[in-house]
Every structure is written in structure tokens, then in C-alpha cells.
Design a protein around this motif. Structure first.
Motif, short mmCIF file in Angstrom:
data_model
loop_
_atom_site.label_atom_id
_atom_site.label_comp_id
_atom_site.label_asym_id
_atom_site.label_seq_id
_atom_site.Cartn_x
_atom_site.Cartn_y
_atom_site.Cartn_z
N ALA A 103 0.87 -1.20 0.00
CA ALA A 103 0.00 0.00 0.00
C ALA A 103 0.89 1.23 0.00
O ALA A 103 1.86 1.29 0.76
N THR A 104 0.56 2.21 -0.82
CA THR A 104 1.44 3.36 -0.95
C THR A 104 0.67 4.65 -1.21
O THR A 104 -0.49 4.62 -1.65
N PHE A 105 1.33 5.78 -0.89
CA PHE A 105 0.65 7.07 -1.02
C PHE A 105 0.69 7.64 -2.44
O PHE A 105 -0.30 8.18 -2.94
N ARG A 106 1.83 7.49 -3.12
CA ARG A 106 2.05 8.33 -4.30
C ARG A 106 1.08 8.13 -5.47
O ARG A 106 0.62 9.13 -6.05
N VAL A 369 -4.02 0.50 -2.34
CA VAL A 369 -3.58 -0.88 -2.14
C VAL A 369 -3.04 -1.42 -3.47
O VAL A 369 -3.73 -1.40 -4.49
N ILE A 370 -1.79 -1.86 -3.44
CA ILE A 370 -1.12 -2.33 -4.67
C ILE A 370 -1.27 -3.85 -4.80
O ILE A 370 -1.43 -4.38 -5.87
N ALA A 381 -8.71 -5.87 1.94
CA ALA A 381 -8.58 -4.69 1.07
C ALA A 381 -8.12 -5.17 -0.30
O ALA A 381 -6.95 -5.54 -0.47
N PRO A 382 -9.04 -5.18 -1.28
CA PRO A 382 -8.63 -5.68 -2.60
C PRO A 382 -7.68 -4.72 -3.30
O PRO A 382 -7.69 -3.51 -3.01
N GLY A 384 -6.14 -2.07 -5.55
CA GLY A 384 -6.73 -0.89 -6.20
C GLY A 384 -7.57 -0.04 -5.27
O GLY A 384 -7.78 1.14 -5.51
N VAL A 385 -8.04 -0.62 -4.14
CA VAL A 385 -8.90 0.17 -3.25
C VAL A 385 -8.04 1.17 -2.47
O VAL A 385 -6.82 0.99 -2.35
N TRP A 386 -8.66 2.24 -2.03
CA TRP A 386 -7.94 3.21 -1.19
C TRP A 386 -8.30 2.96 0.27
O TRP A 386 -9.46 2.66 0.58
N VAL A 387 -7.30 3.13 1.13
CA VAL A 387 -7.55 3.02 2.57
C VAL A 387 -7.07 4.32 3.22
O VAL A 387 -6.25 5.04 2.63
N CYS A 388 -7.60 4.63 4.39
CA CYS A 388 -7.18 5.88 5.04
C CYS A 388 -7.48 5.86 6.53
O CYS A 388 -8.12 4.93 7.03
#
Ligand code: HEM
Length: 518
Positions: A103-106, A369-370, A381-382, A384-388
């Protein structure tokens, strides 16, 4: 008849493809986190994504109430994508430390600003400028201070006209004006940092990026370019910015060897970008990196400053004690030094408390999520989904803070007095319960600079002026406004300033401080 047969075949082919697509999409494993914000009935389901646009804070509060406070994750659906929201401190610890391959921010950052339309594709993903900026801005913090002090003083005085009577000041506009000048002084230096055309377009460009990204995000791909190019007029501002700073990059490239030690060169954002850019990078792309710096720093810092000024006006009992501390720090350290700023622990606490209650972004630690991942609480968390993390509701959690709804400017100052805590709970120190700057590998690299800049701005204003809410109402800061994930002060109640008695000159000039009495 032949034509009908042909059309039937085509119809059959299209429906088969659609069928396969539907089966494929519904068979993809979805997140098991429960969805919030869906009212009963089919319309409720369709309307859900738009609740995020209209009232994001109420959605977060609903999720926090139903799930977050029991440590459970929940999902919100927005017009562009689903986001999984984690409040559980152990899961946040896991999120903080996940490798970028999971999982990454950029990539999320690129989508947030729609870099392919507003700048160029992948400008955040390929963030070669960030490490150098992190290193330079932090290392050179002390040497940057005199410039920050000078610009804060000049910009504030130029942008306002406050005398001995209470005078209305538009604190949001003033904060943007002051911060844009200070930031530009550090990024591009004199005289460009004072060029009003440059400043106006730099501010405007960032606003346009936010607006255009919000619109583009919900449009189908074939409409995106049309909106980006025709409606948002981003190019006009970009051209003017290039006119002002493009030459600075080109001249510096000709006169100084890139990749030399910055001790022998001017240390500003122009140089940091040049030092890190691959050889032969076109001027426009270099300028766009600078524009990303501006985008990241100006509105975040100015909204934070405006919130702090509102909090000072709404809680005037903090004004004199803070002023005493600031002057004491200046006196003992002989002026504006990093040590003097470090000594201002009450001021630091006040700013941290203001950010706790009014963090600029209501969700932070946004990660894409990569690789599909199951978190330690079982949330799936599949890819491509975003988490926060729901910064705004975590900051108001009674599990984490005593009387979280009450503004307590010296809350963190008192916590730092306890044994072993002297270096904890500072404005620029993220923790799992304090996330205005995010946390982990991608935590804001500008936070140390931002904190010092804000301390100087608040100190200057506070020690030279008194502040109150319009009409002298105390303790009634109007409820914040939300635009997307941004939390803004509510301008329906304004702020008034008047000069502090007995001050002829700014306390920012060493030597004058001793002549003031409260
Ligand atoms: C009060 C002011 C500021 C706030 C509230 C703020 C907030 C944030 C947040 C929430 C993030 C994402 C962190 C994460 O997800 O873990 C971030 C990233 C970032 N910020 Fe700030 N920021 C501020 C000031 C600044 C300044 C002054 C600069 C530049 C001088 C800056 C440059 C950046 C950059 C370049 C990133 C991306 C980091 C990366 O890609 O690794 N910010 N900021």
C-alpha cells in the motif's frame, strides 16, 4: 432481413461481452468492511456516493459512531471510488509500516491532483524532488528563519491596515497572502517572491488544481480532457508562472553545475529540483515540480494558520500567556533562532491543539492498495482500493483524549511536562492519534518548516495585536466548513484585530523585545 440478422448477431455479441464483464466484476472479491451512509431503498444506495460530496464529516462521524469506536473498519463510497477507513490503533500501526509494494501514497496522490491533466503524468509517483527537499528544508531550517521572519512581518503589514481600534481582518485571505510570500521567499527567493502577478497565479493555480481534480475525478474518461483544457483555464496561470520562474531554472542551469554541493550554490527549491532532475529535463517539467511544492505547502499551511487565529480569537485567555512565553524565548535566545522556537512549548501546544480540532484534511494516511491484503483485524482490502485514517474523528475520540470536544490550548504543554515526555507531543510529531501530517514513510516532509513558519506568523500577529471574534463574542468559534476532505474555518463570523498597547515596533526585531510590557 439480412440487415436484421446482422444486427441480431451484433446484439448477441455485445450482450455476451456485457454478461462476461458483469460476472467478472461481481466475482472479484470485495472488501468485507461494512458500508456507511446508505439510506434504505435503491435510491439510498444510489445517493450514497454523493453524501460524501455534500457532508463528508457527517459520514465519518456516522462510521466512527457505528464501527470506529468499537475498533472496526468501515467503508465509504464516493462518486469516484470506495475507501476503507481504519480507526483501530493496531491496524493503523500496520498501515503505517506496510511496504510500498502492498500500500502506498504516491499513486493515490497523483489521482488526488489528477496530475496527468494538471501537471504531467506520474509527477507524484516519480517524486525525485521530495527526498532532496526533505533533506534541505530540514537541514537548513535555522538559516531560513531570518527570511521567514522578514517576509511574515512585511507581508502581514502590507496586507492589513490595523490601527488602535478593532478592525475587521479577513484572516483566510491574509493567511494565504502571508504564507504564499513566505513560501516563495524560500522556494524562489527575491524579487520573484514579492511579484504580485506571480503570487496571484501561484495561489490561483493551486485552487484550480483542487477544483479541476474534483470535477475530473467523477467524469468519464472521454470528457476529462475537455474539462481540463477548456473550463479550468489552468494553462493561463501555468504560462504566467513559467514566465516568472522558467528563466530562473534556465539561468541557474547555465551558471551553476548541477549536482554540486549546495554549500557553493543558492539553496532554494529551484536548486533542489535542478540537483535531483534527470539531465535534459525540459523547463516546463521543472516548473511543474515547483508548482507541486506550492500546491502541497501554501493552502495547507495557510488554512492551518487561519484556524489558529480563529482559535486565538475564540479563546482570548491564551493570548497573554503565549505572548509572555514568546517574548521570554526571544529575550533569552537573543532573537529568532531555532532554539528560541523550540523553547516556545506553549505556542507549540496551542498549534497542535488547533490542528487536532481543525486538521486541514479530515482523512489522512491515504494509501492505494497495490497488492490485495488482509489486515490484522480481518478486513480484506482488494488491489486498487484506497484506505485511510479518519484523522478528524480520531482527533475527537474520548479513548485518545480527555474532554476531546474542549479546546485546551495547553493540553500538550502539560503532557510534555510529565517525566520522559519532553520531546513528545510536538506539533510536528505524528502519532497514531494525531495525524494532520499523516504518518510513516510518506508523512509530510514539509512539516518541520511548516511548524516553524506557523509559529513565527502566529507569534508576530499575537505579540503585536489583540484578536477577537466579531463583536467581541468569546468561545463561539463558528462550526467549520468542509469542502471535499478539506476543513476550513467558517467566515460567517469574522475576526477583528487591534494593536497591542505600547508597541511601536514589531517584537520580531531583536533588541525591541525588552521595551514591551503586557
Ligand atoms: C500545515 C501544513 C501542512 C499540512 C497539514 C500538510 C499535510 C500533509 C499530509 C497529510 C500529507 C500526506 C502524508 C501521509 O499520507 O502520510 C502530506 C504530504 C506531503 N507534503 Fe505536506 N502538509 C503541510 C505543509 C507542507 C509544506 C510546507 C510542504 C513543502 C514545503 C509540504 C510538502 C509535502 C509533500 C511533498 C508531500 C508528499 C510526500 C511524499 O510523497 O512522500 N507540506 N502533507
Amino acid at each position: 432481413m439480412e440487415l436484421l440478422k446482422e444486427n441480431l448477431k451484433l446484439l448477441q455479441a455485445v450482450s455476451s461481452i456485457l454478461f462476461v464483464l458483469i460476472i467478472y466484476c461481481s466475482s472479484k472479491k470485495k472488501s468485507n468492511a461494512p458500508l456507511v451512509g446508505v439510506e434504505p431503498g435503491i435510491l439510498g444506495y444510489l445517493k450514497a456516493p454523493y453524501r460524501w460530496k455534500q457532508d463528508p464529516m457527517s459520514l465519518l462521524k456516522e462510521g466512527a459512531e457505528k464501527y470506529g469506536k468499537y475498533g472496526k473498519a468501515f467503508r465509504i463510497t464516493t462518486p469516484s471510488r470506495d475507501m476503507i477507513v481504519f480507526s483501530n490503533q493496531e491496524v493503523l500501526e500496520e498501515l503505517k509500516t506496510l511496504p510500498a509494494s502492498v500500500a502506498t501514497f504516491r499513486p493515490a496522490g497523483d489521482t488526488m491532483i489528477r496530475s496527468e491533466y494538471n501537471f504531467h503524468e506520474g509527477i507524484i509517483q516519480d517524486a525525485y524532488h521530495v527526498d532532496l527537499m526533505r533533506k534541505n528544508m530540514t537541514e537548513k531550517l535555522s538559516s531560513l528563519l531570518p527570511d521567514v521572519v522578514g517576509e511574515v512581518t512585511d507581508a502581514f503589514e502590507e496586507l492589513t491596515d490595523v490601527k488602535n481600534e478593532w478592525t475587521n481582518v479577513n484572516v483566510l485571505d491574509t493567511s494565504v497572502g502571508v504564507i504564499a510570500r513566505v513560501t516563495s521567499r524560500i522556494f524562489v527567493g527575491l524579487p520573484t517572491c514579492r511579484n504580485q502577478e506571480y503570487l496571484n497565479h501561484m495561489i490561483q493555480f493551486s485552487l484550480n488544481v483542487m477544483k479541476s481534480a474534483t470535477v475530473i475525478d467523477v467524469l468519464p474518461w472521454f470528457l476529462r480532457w475537455i474539462v481540463a483544457s477548456f473550463f479550468l483555464k489552468k494553462k493561463d496561470s501555468q504560462d504566467i508562472i513559467v514566465k516568472h520562474v522558467g528563466g530562473l531554472f534556465e539561468t541557474r542551469q547555465k551558471t551553476e553545475m548541477p549536482h554540486t554541493s549546495s554549500a557553493t550554490t543558492t539553496s532554494d527549491a529551484i536548486q533542489w529540483i535542478l540537483d535531483a532532475a534527470p539531465p535534459g529535463t525540459p523547463t516546463l517539467k521543472l516548473v511543474q515540480r515547483l508548482m507541486v511544492f506550492n500546491f502541497a505547502s501554501v493552502h495547507t499551511s495557510s488554512i492551518t494558520l487561519a484556524h489558529a487565529l480563529y482559535d486565538l480569537a475564540a479563546n482570548p485567555e491564551f493570548q497573554d500567556p503565549l505572548c509572555i512565553e514568546i517574548e521570554e524565548g526571544l529575550r533569552t535566545e537573543g532573537g529568532w533562532t531555532k532554539q528560541a522556537l523550540t523553547k516556545m512549548k506553549k505556542l507549540d501546544s496551542f498549534l497542535r491543539e488547533s490542528s487536532r480540532m481543525n486538521g486541514v484534511n479530515i482523512v489522512t494516511v491515504v494509501r492505494k492498495v497495490i497488492t490485495s491484503h488482509t489486515f490484522i483485524d480481518g478486513t480484506y482490502a482488494p488491489k486498487g482500493v484506497w484506505v485511510c485514517a479518519p484523522a478528524a474523528t480520531l482527533h475527537l475520540s474520548s479513548e485518545l483524549y480527555e474532554n476531546p470536544e474542549i479546546f485546551d490550548g495547553f493540553r500538550f504543554y502539560r503532557m510534555r511536562q510529565l517525566e520522559g515526555n519532553a520531546h513528545n507531543y510536538q506539533m510536528a510529531s505524528p502519532s497514531l492519534g494525531y495525524l494532520p501530517f499523516g504518518i510513516g514513510k510518506f508523512a509530510c516532509p514539509g512539516r518541520f518548516f511548516a511548524t516553524n513558519e506557523l509559529k513565527i506568523a502566529v507569534a508576530y500577529i499575537l505579540c503585536n495585536y489583540r484578536l477577537r471574534l466579531n463583536g467581541g463574542v468569546c468561545g463561539k468559534k463558528p462550526p467549520n466548513l468542509f469542502s471535499g476532505i478539506v476543513c476550513m474555518p467558517n467566515p460567517t463570523v469574522g475576526i477583528e484585530l487591534k494593536k497591542r498597547e505600547g508597541r511601536e515596533k514589531s517584537v520580531l526585531f531583536p533588541g525591541h523585545v525588552t521595551s514591551y510590557s503586557l
